[in-house]
Design an enzyme around this catalytic site. Sequence first.
Site, PDB file in Angstrom:
ATOM      1  N   ASP A  97     -25.358 -13.657 -56.078  1.00  0.00           N
ATOM      2  CA  ASP A  97     -25.192 -14.640 -54.981  1.00  0.00           C
ATOM      3  C   ASP A  97     -24.399 -15.895 -55.337  1.00  0.00           C
ATOM      4  O   ASP A  97     -24.734 -17.004 -54.883  1.00  0.00           O
ATOM      5  CB  ASP A  97     -26.565 -15.065 -54.439  1.00  0.00           C
ATOM      6  CG  ASP A  97     -27.388 -13.906 -53.916  1.00  0.00           C
ATOM      7  OD1 ASP A  97     -26.912 -12.768 -53.979  1.00  0.00           O
ATOM      8  OD2 ASP A  97     -28.512 -14.145 -53.447  1.00  0.00           O
TER       9      ASP A  97
ATOM     10  N   GLU B 169     -26.143 -12.678 -50.672  1.00  0.00           N
ATOM     11  CA  GLU B 169     -27.221 -12.720 -49.689  1.00  0.00           C
ATOM     12  C   GLU B 169     -26.620 -13.002 -48.316  1.00  0.00           C
ATOM     13  O   GLU B 169     -25.831 -13.938 -48.169  1.00  0.00           O
ATOM     14  CB  GLU B 169     -28.238 -13.828 -50.030  1.00  0.00           C
ATOM     15  CG  GLU B 169     -29.365 -13.890 -49.001  1.00  0.00           C
ATOM     16  CD  GLU B 169     -30.429 -14.943 -49.305  1.00  0.00           C
ATOM     17  OE1 GLU B 169     -30.417 -15.529 -50.398  1.00  0.00           O
ATOM     18  OE2 GLU B 169     -31.277 -15.157 -48.408  1.00  0.00           O
TER      19      GLU B 169
ATOM     20  N   LYS C   9     -27.060  -8.011 -49.610  1.00  0.00           N
ATOM     21  CA  LYS C   9     -28.526  -7.930 -49.578  1.00  0.00           C
ATOM     22  C   LYS C   9     -29.083  -8.865 -48.506  1.00  0.00           C
ATOM     23  O   LYS C   9     -28.665 -10.018 -48.413  1.00  0.00           O
ATOM     24  CB  LYS C   9     -29.092  -8.252 -50.960  1.00  0.00           C
ATOM     25  CG  LYS C   9     -28.789  -9.646 -51.471  1.00  0.00           C
ATOM     26  CD  LYS C   9     -29.086  -9.684 -52.952  1.00  0.00           C
ATOM     27  CE  LYS C   9     -29.505 -10.988 -53.536  1.00  0.00           C
ATOM     28  NZ  LYS C   9     -30.062 -12.042 -52.778  1.00  0.00           N
TER      29      LYS C   9
ATOM     30  N   LYS D 120     -34.075 -11.695 -50.860  1.00  0.00           N
ATOM     31  CA  LYS D 120     -33.871 -12.447 -52.096  1.00  0.00           C
ATOM     32  C   LYS D 120     -33.620 -11.489 -53.267  1.00  0.00           C
ATOM     33  O   LYS D 120     -32.776 -11.747 -54.115  1.00  0.00           O
ATOM     34  CB  LYS D 120     -35.091 -13.338 -52.381  1.00  0.00           C
ATOM     35  CG  LYS D 120     -35.445 -14.293 -51.239  1.00  0.00           C
ATOM     36  CD  LYS D 120     -34.268 -15.163 -50.841  1.00  0.00           C
ATOM     37  CE  LYS D 120     -34.660 -16.151 -49.749  1.00  0.00           C
ATOM     38  NZ  LYS D 120     -33.476 -16.737 -49.078  1.00  0.00           N
TER      39      LYS D 120
ATOM     40  N   VAL E   2     -27.317 -17.409 -58.868  1.00  0.00           N
ATOM     41  CA  VAL E   2     -28.140 -18.467 -58.268  1.00  0.00           C
ATOM     42  C   VAL E   2     -29.035 -17.886 -57.185  1.00  0.00           C
ATOM     43  O   VAL E   2     -28.707 -16.863 -56.600  1.00  0.00           O
ATOM     44  CB  VAL E   2     -27.249 -19.572 -57.671  1.00  0.00           C
ATOM     45  CG1 VAL E   2     -26.423 -20.232 -58.756  1.00  0.00           C
ATOM     46  CG2 VAL E   2     -26.337 -19.053 -56.562  1.00  0.00           C
ATOM     47  N   THR E   3     -30.150 -18.564 -56.899  1.00  0.00           N
ATOM     48  CA  THR E   3     -30.716 -19.619 -57.700  1.00  0.00           C
ATOM     49  C   THR E   3     -31.751 -19.020 -58.653  1.00  0.00           C
ATOM     50  O   THR E   3     -32.346 -17.985 -58.351  1.00  0.00           O
ATOM     51  CB  THR E   3     -31.397 -20.709 -56.830  1.00  0.00           C
ATOM     52  OG1 THR E   3     -32.462 -20.116 -56.080  1.00  0.00           O
ATOM     53  CG2 THR E   3     -30.412 -21.356 -55.871  1.00  0.00           C
TER      54      THR E   3
ATOM     55  N   CYS F 176     -33.400 -15.979 -55.984  1.00  0.00           N
ATOM     56  CA  CYS F 176     -32.798 -14.638 -56.002  1.00  0.00           C
ATOM     57  C   CYS F 176     -32.656 -14.055 -57.401  1.00  0.00           C
ATOM     58  O   CYS F 176     -32.753 -12.837 -57.579  1.00  0.00           O
ATOM     59  CB  CYS F 176     -31.476 -14.657 -55.256  1.00  0.00           C
ATOM     60  SG  CYS F 176     -31.739 -14.932 -53.489  1.00  0.00           S
TER      61      CYS F 176
ATOM     62  N   GLN G 211     -44.746 -14.441 -72.872  1.00  0.00           N
ATOM     63  CA  GLN G 211     -45.607 -13.279 -73.145  1.00  0.00           C
ATOM     64  C   GLN G 211     -44.808 -12.091 -73.707  1.00  0.00           C
ATOM     65  O   GLN G 211     -44.929 -10.963 -73.242  1.00  0.00           O
ATOM     66  CB  GLN G 211     -46.348 -12.855 -71.872  1.00  0.00           C
ATOM     67  CG  GLN G 211     -47.249 -13.958 -71.311  1.00  0.00           C
ATOM     68  CD  GLN G 211     -47.950 -13.503 -70.067  1.00  0.00           C
ATOM     69  OE1 GLN G 211     -48.886 -12.700 -70.138  1.00  0.00           O
ATOM     70  NE2 GLN G 211     -47.521 -13.987 -68.931  1.00  0.00           N
TER      71      GLN G 211
END
Length: 231
Positions: free
Chosen positions: A24, A72, A129, A132, A157-158, A162, A202
């Site tokens: 995007d 987007e 798309k 998002k 972005v962002t 997204c 993690q």
Amino acid sequence: MIKVAAEPYEFLFDGATAALVIIDMQRDFVYPGGFGAALGNDTSLLLKAVPPTERVLRAVRGAGLFVVHTREGHRPDLADLPRAKKLRGHLTVGIGDPGPMGRILVRGEHGHDIVDELTPLPGEPVVDKPGKGAFYATDLDAILRARGIAQLIVCGVTTEVCVHTTVREANDRGYDCLVLADCVASYFAEFQDVGLKMIKAQGGIFGWVADSSRLIDALAAAPQATGAVRT
Ligand code: C5J
């Protein structure tokens, strides 16, 4: 295997089965005077990610890796625009309305298209798309699987919207994602920071994070990344 110094640990990839996905990087989000700016955002924070992404695009194209771009947006008749998305935020000027660069987030409009610096080349799919995540209601997964792609290098972005949604979708579909910290951006400095931390936390719960220079260095050390080097 190409080795990129990344966090939480080294990211290893094969150039033949890795793709650069640029999310995007559209005028309406990135350029001053677009939709993002009309919402009161500081677009300079997003524009900062464009030069490093340009450098990555050049290096990746030179190494012959597959490149995919996303945008987007919605159909001109807005038939694919969920009511909830249209109404969210109570915006006076929202999706489908005339904006500074054409109808906002409508396919075919100037603001909806990719910034000049990152114009796709022929052969680089552009995935439109409506949501998002780049996997939702698109053929991105089919495009990647048809090429045997297993690992994604992600810019765009962002960061917390997204990029994050797409990386999470990719992760659940079995792709390894390397997010390039300086090639993704948010209108909010704290979201940029925590968004990147969440990806690599993690043991890399959603993927890996590295600066673009690390990827470029790794590609330079392996010039025949795919055997399909473009000039
Ligand atoms: C947003 C995006 N932020 N590309 N879109 O609405 O992140």
